[in-house]
Design an enzyme around this catalytic site. Structure first.
Site, PDB file in Angstrom:
ATOM      1  N   GLU A 634      51.714  80.452 133.701  1.00 25.09           N
ATOM      2  CA  GLU A 634      50.905  80.564 134.918  1.00 25.09           C
ATOM      3  C   GLU A 634      51.595  79.804 136.040  1.00 25.09           C
ATOM      4  OE1 GLU A 634      46.841  79.443 134.394  1.00 25.09           O
ATOM      5  OE2 GLU A 634      46.556  80.734 132.633  1.00 25.09           O
ATOM      6  N   GLU A 721      39.201  84.287 135.624  1.00 23.28           N
ATOM      7  CA  GLU A 721      38.815  82.981 135.059  1.00 23.28           C
ATOM      8  C   GLU A 721      37.634  82.461 135.873  1.00 23.28           C
ATOM      9  OE1 GLU A 721      41.529  79.721 135.519  1.00 23.28           O
ATOM     10  OE2 GLU A 721      42.432  80.583 137.315  1.00 23.28           O
TER      11      GLU A 721
HETATM   12  P1  C2E Z   1      43.580  76.249 136.281  1.00 25.80           P
HETATM   13  O1  C2E Z   1      44.939  76.465 135.692  1.00 25.80           O
HETATM   14  O2  C2E Z   1      43.120  77.245 137.241  1.00 25.80           O
HETATM   15  O3  C2E Z   1      42.616  76.045 135.100  1.00 25.80           O
HETATM   16  C1  C2E Z   1      41.312  76.423 135.084  1.00 25.80           C
HETATM   17  C2  C2E Z   1      40.420  75.307 135.411  1.00 25.80           C
HETATM   18  O4  C2E Z   1      39.112  75.847 135.635  1.00 25.80           O
HETATM   19  C3  C2E Z   1      40.255  74.306 134.274  1.00 25.80           C
HETATM   20  O5  C2E Z   1      39.979  73.070 134.808  1.00 25.80           O
HETATM   21  C4  C2E Z   1      38.992  74.774 133.598  1.00 25.80           C
HETATM   22  O6  C2E Z   1      38.278  73.765 132.905  1.00 25.80           O
HETATM   23  C5  C2E Z   1      38.186  75.262 134.758  1.00 25.80           C
HETATM   24  N1  C2E Z   1      37.248  76.304 134.347  1.00 25.80           N
HETATM   25  C6  C2E Z   1      37.389  77.238 133.355  1.00 25.80           C
HETATM   26  N2  C2E Z   1      36.311  78.032 133.315  1.00 25.80           N
HETATM   27  C7  C2E Z   1      35.443  77.625 134.272  1.00 25.80           C
HETATM   28  C8  C2E Z   1      34.161  78.057 134.723  1.00 25.80           C
HETATM   29  O7  C2E Z   1      33.568  78.979 134.203  1.00 25.80           O
HETATM   30  N3  C2E Z   1      33.580  77.403 135.736  1.00 25.80           N
HETATM   31  C9  C2E Z   1      34.214  76.347 136.334  1.00 25.80           C
HETATM   32  N4  C2E Z   1      33.611  75.726 137.338  1.00 25.80           N
HETATM   33  N5  C2E Z   1      35.438  75.900 135.964  1.00 25.80           N
HETATM   34  C10 C2E Z   1      36.058  76.559 134.942  1.00 25.80           C
HETATM   35  P2  C2E Z   1      40.755  71.821 134.388  1.00 25.80           P
HETATM   36  O8  C2E Z   1      41.092  71.850 132.948  1.00 25.80           O
HETATM   37  O9  C2E Z   1      40.065  70.652 134.964  1.00 25.80           O
HETATM   38  O10 C2E Z   1      42.126  72.052 135.152  1.00 25.80           O
HETATM   39  C11 C2E Z   1      42.180  72.053 136.517  1.00 25.80           C
HETATM   40  C12 C2E Z   1      43.507  72.475 136.997  1.00 25.80           C
HETATM   41  O11 C2E Z   1      44.482  71.525 136.630  1.00 25.80           O
HETATM   42  C13 C2E Z   1      44.058  73.753 136.404  1.00 25.80           C
HETATM   43  O12 C2E Z   1      43.537  74.875 137.032  1.00 25.80           O
HETATM   44  C14 C2E Z   1      45.525  73.630 136.603  1.00 25.80           C
HETATM   45  O13 C2E Z   1      45.871  74.019 137.872  1.00 25.80           O
HETATM   46  C15 C2E Z   1      45.708  72.170 136.434  1.00 25.80           C
HETATM   47  N6  C2E Z   1      46.198  71.902 135.086  1.00 25.80           N
HETATM   48  C16 C2E Z   1      45.530  71.741 133.911  1.00 25.80           C
HETATM   49  N7  C2E Z   1      46.356  71.491 132.900  1.00 25.80           N
HETATM   50  C17 C2E Z   1      47.604  71.505 133.416  1.00 25.80           C
HETATM   51  C18 C2E Z   1      48.893  71.316 132.896  1.00 25.80           C
HETATM   52  O14 C2E Z   1      49.141  71.101 131.694  1.00 25.80           O
HETATM   53  N8  C2E Z   1      49.942  71.411 133.748  1.00 25.80           N
HETATM   54  C19 C2E Z   1      49.725  71.670 135.080  1.00 25.80           C
HETATM   55  N9  C2E Z   1      50.779  71.762 135.861  1.00 25.80           N
HETATM   56  N10 C2E Z   1      48.562  71.853 135.608  1.00 25.80           N
HETATM   57  C20 C2E Z   1      47.481  71.786 134.786  1.00 25.80           C
HETATM   58 MG    MG Z   2      43.267  78.881 137.711  1.00 23.94          MG
HETATM   59 MG    MG Z   3      45.829  77.815 134.931  1.00 21.89          MG
END
Ligand code: C2E
Ligand code: MG
Ligand code: MG
Length: 759
Positions: A634, A721
């Site tokens: 991604e 998503e």
């Molecule tokens: P993302 O890649 O767009 O990941 C999706 C985020 O949306 C995840 O938050 C997830 O918990 C949240 N999400 C999933 N389904 C729902 C839903 O139905 N409703 C709502 N409100 N939220 C939902 P998370 O895990 O807090 O991650 C936030 C962002 O942090 C990610 O957005 C991504 O951009 C970044 N991230 C997470 N893990 C990594 C990683 O290993 N490496 C990098 N570079 N970025 C990461």
């Molecule tokens: Mg996303």
């Molecule tokens: Mg993502």
């Protein structure tokens, strides 16, 4: 008074003077001084012997002493010749000639010794003078001729050497040879006359005495006045400085050649008097012995930097006799220094202060004006690197020049401004001149001038109200930049003030950065998995989302540390770790007959700069023997705008290697649709998040529908998503969405929970 008493007094005087001369010559160093001493010693002996002879009343004593006198004359002439050799350096003497000369003098001395008793060279005759008796030589016989030959030969040799020297030597030195020569010839002449007139007093003795005094003076002490004057003039004319000499009344008495060369005045001395007159009138420094100052003056209508050194001249009694100025044209050095100083303190492109000088000036201004309240502002152009990338560096320079010009135009004299780095400018403004309106006007002008369909210029300004004057300018700027960081990414704000919470936040972030390495080592990072399901509701894979299990703070979500590590350029270390975890998980699933499942991992824009992405992923696939298609990448739109050349090629290469590339959070950026023509990807990932809180839900759905159709037309899949409700699932399914992810199905969970639940 009796004549012999007068003569006695005169001889005594001459003896004393001669002793003094001998003493002085004895103290002087060198060969010449030695020959002078010897000569003077002989003359002294001659004087004494002659004094005894002429004052004696006894014929025998007078006769013996007169013979001794003639012998002394011989030896005095020998010494004279030696002295003349040293003094004139016109001839050299060999051992033979020295032997001949000494032999002749010795022979004559012996002859005269015999004569004292035999009288074959001359007789003594009594001459009554008044009632006193003097003795003189008469009836000269042929042996006396031998004495004359010896004495005259020695004399003529000396005279010849002196004459040659006087003719050859430059004018300045001639006088000292002529003086000795003249006195010598005179004494010689007088002795001949004496002899011819048969005088009872050998008056040439007095002339030999005077000549001896002259010899000691010219040989040992004399330096020609005109020679000194000439040497001085020569030296002063050779100086690269201008020299002006004035008498006590300010009349210019001398200027050196440099002055004549540099000035085009007709009467240079008069011009110099006019030039220095005001200085003499207004300065008390004439009381001092010397004084120095530098001034800028127009010389022949050219501005020159002149260094003036004033000196007072005094005589031997320390009374002032005049003044002189040494004036050095320092224009070249001053201009070179100013140029160098400008180069060191100004930015080459914009001509504003450079960072170091800006800091220096800020600290100085703040400390020198303790009653003025100051605002320190820093500005930053968002995405300036992208601008450079898109339109070239020359256009980037235009942006910077325009901003510098605006700063110059809109700030007052008392303000300090400079370029801190690339697209950062700094400005120190007093409270009374500071206005938010002006700042907004400035940023708006820039935005209007440089925004276009591809790039939207946005300028952020952070302001720190200076409350600690002892703080360094670097700290002040840091605080203003913290204010900028607090609004970065917000497109409707361009202005923020620093406050203490920002400082705390920054400190928190710095601490966090410091903890990263240890956290990686201690395996404090781990992945959570959020299932992705197909249209039929079956789990087909998951997205790996990083979590930090902090030993003190507990679970930390990505939003609280990812931006921090992104800013410090360290995020790639976390990503690299997550990818490896995902690959290992895929391997485990393979062995558990779940080889159809995939894992999506997030790749942040910075990773493309720090890592060879293709290599890294290829190595992972190789290491864990997994199918590349099961590792989905991604990427964000921001990455496509990164200033790394050849993103399109990298993406293509990844796809050629078999990886699936998805654009994450599609639609949240600003130029998504535009980019699709340049970058080929496998899927678009759309976040339903933008449905939340929107009053225009139907319109949003229309956009989603349109994007889905567009993706289909371009041969791309659509993943949604943030799916939270059944209604959303229904509508998306109706539109033909293939893959779903969201709280509706499940929240991200630890790997073990995921496997327990779905495997
Ligand atoms: P993302 O890649 O767009 O990941 C999706 C985020 O949306 C995840 O938050 C997830 O918990 C949240 N999400 C999933 N389904 C729902 C839903 O139905 N409703 C709502 N409100 N939220 C939902 P998370 O895990 O807090 O991650 C936030 C962002 O942090 C990610 O957005 C991504 O951009 C970044 N991230 C997470 N893990 C990594 C990683 O290993 N490496 C990098 N570079 N970025 C990461
Ligand atoms: Mg996303
Ligand atoms: Mg993502």
């Amino acid at each position: 008074m009796e004549m012999k008493i007068v003569l006695g007094i005169i001889f005594l005087f001459m003896t004393v003077v001669m002793c003094v001369c001998i003493h002085l010559a004895g103290r002087a160093e060198g060969r010449l001084a030695k020959t002078v001493s010897a000569f003077l010693g002989m003359i002294l002996a001659t004087l004494i012997v002659y004094a005894v002879s002429s004052l004696s009343t006894n014929r025998l004593v007078a006769g013996i002493m007169l013979n001794a006198y003639y012998a002394c004359i011989d030896w005095a002439l020998v010494c004279m010749l030696r002295y003349i050799r040293e003094y004139t350096q016109t001839f050299r003497s060999s051992q033979t000639t020295r032997a001949i000369v000494c032999g002749a003098a010795l022979a004559d001395s012996l002859l005269l010794a015999f004569n004292a008793f035999q009288g074959f060279a001359f007789q003594m005759e009594a001459v009554p003078v008044g009632n006193e008796i003097f003795y003189r030589a008469v009836e000269y016989g042929w042996p006396f001729a031998f004495h004359l030959v010896v004495a005259y030969t020695l004399t003529l040799l000396s005279i010849a050497a002196l004459t040659v020297k006087a003719v050859r030597i430059p004018h300045f030195y001639r006088v000292q040879y002529l003086a000795v020569l003249g006195l010598f010839v005179l004494a010689f002449g007088v002795s001949i006359i004496n002899w011819l007139l048969k005088s009872f007093i050998e008056s040439s003795v007095f002339f030999y005495f005077i000549m001896s005094v002259a010899i000691s003076y010219f040989s040992l002490f004399h330096v020609s006045r005109s020679l000194i004057e000439r040497t001085m003039t020569f030296a002063i004319n050779g100086m690269s400085e201008m020299v002006f000499c004035f008498d006590l009344w300010g009349k210019c008495v001398f200027v050196n050649r440099k002055v004549l060369a540099d000035f085009s005045y007709m009467d240079i001395k008069e011009a110099a008097e006019q030039e220095f007159k005001p200085w003499f009138e207004s300065h008390q420094e004439v009381e001092k012995d010397n004084f120095q100052w530098v001034e800028k003056r127009l010389v022949d209508n050219r501005p020159r930097h002149l260094e003036n050194v004033f000196h007072k001249m005094t005589d031997s009694r320390n009374e002032c006799i005049g003044y002189f100025f040494v004036v050095t044209d320092r224009t070249e050095q001053v201009e070179a220094f100013q140029k160098e100083h400008y180069r060191m303190t100004h930015d080459e492109l914009t001509g504003l202060y450079n960072r170091e000088y800006f800091y220096e000036q800020v600290e100085q201004t703040v400390r020198q004006n303790p009653d003025t309240k100051y605002y320190l502002m820093c500005t930053n152009i968002s995405g300036f690197k992208i601008y450079n990338e898109l339109f070239g560096e020359a256009s980037g320079d235009d942006v910077l020049l325009t901003q510098a010009e605006l700063l110059r135009r809109n700030t007052g004299f008392s303000e300090v401004y400079g370029r801190l780095s690339g697209d950062e400018f700094g400005l120190l403004i007093s409270e009374e001149n500071f206005s938010e309106d002006a700042v907004n006007r400035h940023t708006l002008t820039m935005q209007n001038e440089f925004s276009n369909s591809l790039y939207r210029m946005h300028i952020y300004a952070g302001v720190y109200v200076v409350n600690d004057r002892e703080e360094s300018a670097v700290q002040m700027c840091d605080k203003a930049k913290m204010a900028i960081d607090s609004i970065k990414g917000e497109y409707d704000t361009s202005f923020a003030y620093f406050n203490e919470q920002l400082l705390e936040k920054t400190l928190y972030e710095r601490r966090m950065t410091g903890e990263l390495e240890k956290a990686l080592e201690e395996e404090e990072f781990c992945i959570f998995l959020q299932p992705q399901v197909d249209a039929g509701g079956t789990v087909v894979g998951a997205e790996a989302l990083v979590r930090w299990r902090h030993p003190e703070k507990g679970w930390i979500l990505p939003k609280d540390f990812i931006p921090v590590f992104e800013n410090t350029g360290l995020l790639w270390k976390v990503d690299r770790y997550v990818w490896e975890e995902a690959a290992r998980r895929l391997k485990i699933w393979q062995s558990a007959q779940k080889e159809d499942w995939h894992i999506s991992v997030n790749v942040s824009p910075g990773d493309f700069c720090r890592l060879d992405i293709c290599r890294t992923f290829a190595d992972l696939v190789e290491k864990y023997k997994i199918e590349p298609g099961k590792l989905k990448l991604e990427i964000t739109e921001a990455m496509l705008l990164k200033e790394v050349r050849g993103q399109a090629e990298i993406l293509q290469k990844l796809r050629d290697l078999g990886f699936e590339v998805e654009i994450d959070d599609f639609g949240s950026g600003y130029s998504s649709l535009n980019m699709l023509k340049d970058f080929k990807v496998d899927a678009l990932k759309m976040d339903m998040g933008f449905l939340r809180g929107s009053s225009q839900t139907e319109r949003s759905w229309m956009i989603i529908q349109m994007v889905m159709e567009l993706a289909r037309d371009l041969g791309m899949k659509v993943v949604t998503e943030g799916v939270e409700t059944e209604e959303q699932v229904e509508r998306l399914r109706a539109m033909g969405c293939e893959l779903y992810q969201g709280f509706y199905f499940a929240k991200p969970m630890p790997v073990s929970d995921f496997e327990d639940k779905y495997m």
